[in-house]
Design an enzyme around this catalytic site. Structure first.
Site, PDB file in Angstrom:
ATOM      1  CB  SER A  40       2.006  -4.100  -4.408  1.00 34.04           C
ATOM      2  OG  SER A  40       1.880  -5.135  -3.471  1.00 34.04           O
ATOM      3  CG  ASN A  41      -1.736  -5.719  -0.531  1.00 36.89           C
ATOM      4  OD1 ASN A  41      -2.583  -6.466  -1.023  1.00 36.89           O
ATOM      5  ND2 ASN A  41      -0.583  -6.173  -0.046  1.00 36.89           N
ATOM      6  CG  MET A  53       6.057  -3.536   7.824  1.00 34.25           C
ATOM      7  SD  MET A  53       5.052  -5.050   8.055  1.00 34.25           S
ATOM      8  CE  MET A  53       5.422  -5.925   6.548  1.00 34.25           C
ATOM      9  CG  HIS A  94      -0.318 -12.075   8.188  1.00 34.94           C
ATOM     10  ND1 HIS A  94       0.772 -11.385   8.684  1.00 34.94           N
ATOM     11  CD2 HIS A  94      -0.018 -13.385   8.299  1.00 34.94           C
ATOM     12  CE1 HIS A  94       1.676 -12.256   9.094  1.00 34.94           C
ATOM     13  NE2 HIS A  94       1.222 -13.479   8.866  1.00 34.94           N
ATOM     14  CG  ASP A  97      -7.742  -8.763  17.934  1.00 37.68           C
ATOM     15  OD1 ASP A  97      -6.511  -8.695  17.721  1.00 37.68           O
ATOM     16  OD2 ASP A  97      -8.318  -9.830  18.194  1.00 37.68           O
ATOM     17  CD  GLU A  98      -7.872  -6.530  22.005  1.00 38.35           C
ATOM     18  OE1 GLU A  98      -8.462  -7.546  22.388  1.00 38.35           O
ATOM     19  OE2 GLU A  98      -8.418  -5.650  21.305  1.00 38.35           O
ATOM     20  CG  ASP A 124      -0.231 -10.578  12.073  1.00 38.20           C
ATOM     21  OD1 ASP A 124      -0.607  -9.492  11.594  1.00 38.20           O
ATOM     22  OD2 ASP A 124       0.959 -10.937  12.075  1.00 38.20           O
ATOM     23  CD  GLU A 159      -0.216 -10.231   0.463  1.00 35.01           C
ATOM     24  OE1 GLU A 159      -0.274  -9.050   0.825  1.00 35.01           O
ATOM     25  OE2 GLU A 159       0.830 -10.913   0.563  1.00 35.01           O
TER      26      GLU A 159
HETATM   27  C1  GAR Z   1       2.336  -7.806   1.970  1.00 35.02           C
HETATM   28  O1  GAR Z   1       2.795  -9.084   1.581  1.00 35.02           O
HETATM   29  C2  GAR Z   1       1.557  -7.886   3.261  1.00 35.02           C
HETATM   30  O2  GAR Z   1       0.767  -9.045   3.341  1.00 35.02           O
HETATM   31  C3  GAR Z   1       2.661  -7.910   4.278  1.00 35.02           C
HETATM   32  O3  GAR Z   1       3.575  -6.962   3.805  1.00 35.02           O
HETATM   33  C4  GAR Z   1       3.513  -6.909   2.387  1.00 35.02           C
HETATM   34  C5  GAR Z   1       3.290  -5.484   1.967  1.00 35.02           C
HETATM   35  O4  GAR Z   1       3.355  -5.370   0.560  1.00 35.02           O
HETATM   36  N1  GAR Z   1       2.186  -7.593   5.580  1.00 35.02           N
HETATM   37  C6  GAR Z   1       2.617  -8.197   6.673  1.00 35.02           C
HETATM   38  O5  GAR Z   1       3.490  -9.046   6.698  1.00 35.02           O
HETATM   39  C7  GAR Z   1       1.932  -7.733   7.968  1.00 35.02           C
HETATM   40  N2  GAR Z   1       2.247  -8.621   9.049  1.00 35.02           N
HETATM   41  P1  GAR Z   1       2.858  -4.063  -0.172  1.00 35.02           P
HETATM   42  O6  GAR Z   1       3.563  -2.888   0.522  1.00 35.02           O
HETATM   43  O7  GAR Z   1       3.351  -4.220  -1.574  1.00 35.02           O
HETATM   44  O8  GAR Z   1       1.363  -3.995  -0.067  1.00 35.02           O
END
Ligand code: GAR
Length: 199
Positions: A12-13, A89, A108, A140-141, A144, A173
């Protein structure tokens, strides 16, 4: 501004960034979408949009380095200005991060440095914070942990579940990622230590 998207799931992002471009709210183009999962909904969407979509399934590789090499190869061909992790992920190795200094962004679902790692929204609820939100930051390395570009706050309600809180954070987000990219595009920013300073 040439953008590469790395995702693992719903996307979705990615969709929010793509829609901002389509609606001319962001002057950019998505030069490739890479998923480490063949069944990611975001990948299907990228294909529907006829974007350059790639599956690089980490389970097909004996080593992390081998998987990352192939991701880096696709990225090198696409020549992105920025690489947007959008629900990707997988942790990136220090060598991967070093290949694109201050050019890899992540989103995040918490106000970092609170609640890094998985299930950030459930962590926030369990801790009892009254305000949570989302963070767009350079990668970065460390997990989060890189310099913060944009944060947006979301109130935690008494009757929130992880699902309802996640849904309200997700709305923010989508705004935050587009805002972060638009701000970087101005080029009127610099990094001082951990701080991203916008003029
Ligand atoms: C989002 O909420 C993003 O912030 C999270 O995964 C989701 C992905 O949603 N990311 C993390 O937790 C990274 N540590 P999306 O696939 O619909 O964009």
């Amino acid at each position: 501004m040439r953008l590469a998207i790395l995702l693992s799931g719903r996307g979705s992002n990615f969709a929010a960034i793509q829609e901002a471009i389509a609606n001319r709210k962001l002057d950019a183009q998505i030069v490739c979408v890479i998923s480490n999962r063949p069944d990611a909904a975001g990948l299907a969407r990228a294909r529907e949009l006829r974007l350059s979509a790639h599956v690089i399934d980490h389970r097909q590789y004996p080593t992390r380095e081998g998987h990352e090499e192939d991701v880096l190869r696709v990225l090198a061909e696409a020549e992105p200005d920025f690489i947007c992790l959008a629900g990707y992920m997988r942790r990136l190795s220090p060598a991967f991060v070093a290949a694109y200094p201050h050019r890899i962004l992540n989103i995040h679902p918490s106000l970092l440095p609170a609640f890094p790692g998985v299930d950030a929204q459930a962590q926030a609820l369990a801790y009892g914070v009254k305000v949570s939100g989302c963070t767009v930051h350079f990668v970065d390395e460390n997990l989060d942990a890189g310099p913060i570009i944009v944060q947006r706050a979301v109130e935690v309600r008494n009757d929130d579940s992880a699902e309802t809180l996640s849904a309200r954070i997700l709305e923010q987000e989508h705004i935050a990622y587009v805002e972060a990219l638009a701000k970087l595009q101005t080029r009127k920013w610099r990094i001082e230590g951990r701080r991203v300073i916008f003029e």
